[in-house]
Design a protein around this motif. Structure first.
Motif, PDB file in Angstrom:
ATOM      1  N   LEU A  46       4.944   4.359  -2.915  1.00  0.00           N
ATOM      2  CA  LEU A  46       4.258   3.357  -2.108  1.00  0.00           C
ATOM      3  C   LEU A  46       2.749   3.516  -2.218  1.00  0.00           C
ATOM      4  O   LEU A  46       2.022   2.552  -2.427  1.00  0.00           O
ATOM      5  N   ILE A  47       2.283   4.757  -2.066  1.00  0.00           N
ATOM      6  CA  ILE A  47       0.846   4.992  -2.099  1.00  0.00           C
ATOM      7  C   ILE A  47       0.580   6.435  -2.473  1.00  0.00           C
ATOM      8  O   ILE A  47       1.361   7.329  -2.141  1.00  0.00           O
ATOM      9  N   GLN A  48      -0.516   6.645  -3.206  1.00  0.00           N
ATOM     10  CA  GLN A  48      -0.957   7.975  -3.604  1.00  0.00           C
ATOM     11  C   GLN A  48      -2.398   8.163  -3.175  1.00  0.00           C
ATOM     12  O   GLN A  48      -3.258   7.321  -3.458  1.00  0.00           O
ATOM     13  N   PHE A  49      -2.648   9.264  -2.469  1.00  0.00           N
ATOM     14  CA  PHE A  49      -4.001   9.627  -2.045  1.00  0.00           C
ATOM     15  C   PHE A  49      -4.493  10.822  -2.860  1.00  0.00           C
ATOM     16  O   PHE A  49      -3.743  11.738  -3.173  1.00  0.00           O
ATOM     17  N   GLN A  50      -5.765  10.815  -3.174  1.00  0.00           N
ATOM     18  CA  GLN A  50      -6.445  11.994  -3.708  1.00  0.00           C
ATOM     19  C   GLN A  50      -7.502  12.316  -2.664  1.00  0.00           C
ATOM     20  O   GLN A  50      -8.462  11.561  -2.492  1.00  0.00           O
ATOM     21  N   ASN A  51      -7.301  13.440  -1.962  1.00  0.00           N
ATOM     22  CA  ASN A  51      -8.096  13.736  -0.771  1.00  0.00           C
ATOM     23  C   ASN A  51      -7.934  12.561   0.197  1.00  0.00           C
ATOM     24  O   ASN A  51      -6.814  12.239   0.553  1.00  0.00           O
ATOM     25  N   ASN A  52      -8.980  11.890   0.627  1.00  0.00           N
ATOM     26  CA  ASN A  52      -8.786  10.780   1.555  1.00  0.00           C
ATOM     27  C   ASN A  52      -8.963   9.423   0.891  1.00  0.00           C
ATOM     28  O   ASN A  52      -9.017   8.395   1.575  1.00  0.00           O
ATOM     29  N   GLY A  53      -9.009   9.409  -0.445  1.00  0.00           N
ATOM     30  CA  GLY A  53      -9.142   8.159  -1.175  1.00  0.00           C
ATOM     31  C   GLY A  53      -7.827   7.705  -1.782  1.00  0.00           C
ATOM     32  O   GLY A  53      -7.001   8.530  -2.155  1.00  0.00           O
ATOM     33  N   VAL A  54      -7.628   6.403  -1.878  1.00  0.00           N
ATOM     34  CA  VAL A  54      -6.407   5.841  -2.435  1.00  0.00           C
ATOM     35  C   VAL A  54      -6.508   5.766  -3.960  1.00  0.00           C
ATOM     36  O   VAL A  54      -7.453   5.193  -4.492  1.00  0.00           O
ATOM     37  N   VAL A  55      -5.509   6.375  -4.647  1.00  0.00           N
ATOM     38  CA  VAL A  55      -5.463   6.342  -6.103  1.00  0.00           C
ATOM     39  C   VAL A  55      -4.591   5.192  -6.600  1.00  0.00           C
ATOM     40  O   VAL A  55      -4.923   4.516  -7.576  1.00  0.00           O
ATOM     41  N   ASP A  56      -3.474   4.979  -5.914  1.00  0.00           N
ATOM     42  CA  ASP A  56      -2.530   3.944  -6.355  1.00  0.00           C
ATOM     43  C   ASP A  56      -1.792   3.401  -5.143  1.00  0.00           C
ATOM     44  O   ASP A  56      -1.127   4.163  -4.452  1.00  0.00           O
ATOM     45  N   ASP A  57      -1.945   2.152  -4.851  1.00  0.00           N
ATOM     46  CA  ASP A  57      -1.164   1.497  -3.788  1.00  0.00           C
ATOM     47  C   ASP A  57      -0.601   0.187  -4.291  1.00  0.00           C
ATOM     48  O   ASP A  57      -0.383  -0.754  -3.513  1.00  0.00           O
ATOM     49  N   SER A  58      -0.348   0.123  -5.594  1.00  0.00           N
ATOM     50  CA  SER A  58       0.075  -1.130  -6.209  1.00  0.00           C
ATOM     51  C   SER A  58       1.442  -1.607  -5.731  1.00  0.00           C
ATOM     52  O   SER A  58       1.741  -2.799  -5.795  1.00  0.00           O
ATOM     53  N   GLN A  59       2.291  -0.704  -5.258  1.00  0.00           N
ATOM     54  CA  GLN A  59       3.621  -1.112  -4.815  1.00  0.00           C
ATOM     55  C   GLN A  59       3.752  -1.096  -3.287  1.00  0.00           C
ATOM     56  O   GLN A  59       4.861  -1.180  -2.762  1.00  0.00           O
ATOM     57  N   LEU A  60       2.645  -0.997  -2.613  1.00  0.00           N
ATOM     58  CA  LEU A  60       2.666  -1.006  -1.141  1.00  0.00           C
ATOM     59  C   LEU A  60       2.627  -2.448  -0.643  1.00  0.00           C
ATOM     60  O   LEU A  60       1.684  -3.189  -0.964  1.00  0.00           O
ATOM     61  N   PRO A  61       3.629  -2.866   0.122  1.00  0.00           N
ATOM     62  CA  PRO A  61       3.612  -4.246   0.677  1.00  0.00           C
ATOM     63  C   PRO A  61       2.549  -4.341   1.757  1.00  0.00           C
ATOM     64  O   PRO A  61       2.800  -4.108   2.935  1.00  0.00           O
ATOM     65  N   LYS A  62       1.370  -4.718   1.361  1.00  0.00           N
ATOM     66  CA  LYS A  62       0.203  -4.577   2.239  1.00  0.00           C
ATOM     67  C   LYS A  62       0.213  -5.546   3.423  1.00  0.00           C
ATOM     68  O   LYS A  62      -0.569  -5.373   4.365  1.00  0.00           O
ATOM     69  N   ASP A  63       1.091  -6.542   3.369  1.00  0.00           N
ATOM     70  CA  ASP A  63       1.158  -7.455   4.509  1.00  0.00           C
ATOM     71  C   ASP A  63       1.796  -6.784   5.717  1.00  0.00           C
ATOM     72  O   ASP A  63       1.590  -7.208   6.859  1.00  0.00           O
ATOM     73  N   ARG A  64       2.554  -5.705   5.475  1.00  0.00           N
ATOM     74  CA  ARG A  64       3.229  -5.063   6.609  1.00  0.00           C
ATOM     75  C   ARG A  64       3.097  -3.543   6.621  1.00  0.00           C
ATOM     76  O   ARG A  64       3.314  -2.915   7.639  1.00  0.00           O
TER      77      ARG A  64
END
Lengths: 111, 113
Positions: A46-64
């Protein structure tokens, strides 16, 4: 060393309600992942963080779905509003380099 | 396209028997391959990890092999026990500046008494 901690372990809610999951990674691990695993399937990132930054959220359903990792340590994943198809196990994993270490997961049931 | 395929999808064996699970991958650039055991309702637990130069790695009754030329790996379970009943997931990581993990769909193993 302590492993990846997650809470709650189980959660049952009705559709359209909100829910939040918490993850505490292994101390010193800079990378944190949230996965959704539907019964019988492999985990989906769903999401990958590096420290407190987002590296990959391409598959996160951001509407919910939303996630944050304030201060680069603990992380929370929120679903608002939940749908029936969100019923799954939500896995948190952390990595300090090579390889991932998984928490026990949170089993979410949406009725 | 980076992919990891596992076979069989499910397997039933009798306690005490051996079994072998397969993992084929097309992942580039390859960094390492890890086998996980996942009990129902639990998070995956790492069994073995192998890099490009390693052919075999053992962890108790679990032995993993890796053929980097054919891009195949196997997990052999010796003298199976009831507690081996679980899903076994093959995960291949690609080093693209940061690690990217590609998951197989797993093999569901059931060990019967």
């Amino acid at each position: 060393e302590a492993g990846v901690a997650q809470s709650p372990r189980y959660k049952i809610i009705e559709k359209r309600q909100s829910v939040a999951f918490w993850c505490n990674p292994i101390s010193g691990h800079a990378t944190l992942y949230w996965y959704q695993q539907i019964l019988g399937q492999g985990p989906k990132l769903l999401i990958q963080f590096q420290n407190n930054g987002v590296v990959d959220d391409s598959q996160l359903p951001k509407d919910r779905f939303s996630a944050e990792r304030l201060k680069g340590v603990d992380s929370t994943l929120k679903i608002q509003p939940a749908k029936l198809e969100d019923s799954a196990v939500y896995l948190c994993a952390s990595s300090g380099g090579v390889g991932q270490f998984f928490g026990p997961g949170t089993r979410l049931t949406v009725l | 396209k980076n992919q990891v395929e596992q076979s069989p999808q499910s397997l039933i064996i009798l306690e005490g028997k051996n079994c072998t699970l397969q993992c084929n991958y097309t992942v580039s650039p390859f960094s390492n391959l890890r086998w996980y055991k996942q009990d129902t309702g639990r998070g995956p637990v790492s069994l073995t990890i192998m890099t490009f130069s390693e052919n075999t790695k053992s962890n108790g009754r679990y032995t993993a092999t890796l053929d980097a030329d054919t891009k195949q790996s196997s997990l052999h379970i010796t003298a199976s026990q009831l507690s081996d009943s679980a899903s076994y997931i093959c995960v291949v990581s690609a080093d693209v500046g940061t690690y990217k993990y590609i998951f197989g769909t797993g093999t569901r193993l059931k060990v019967l008494a």
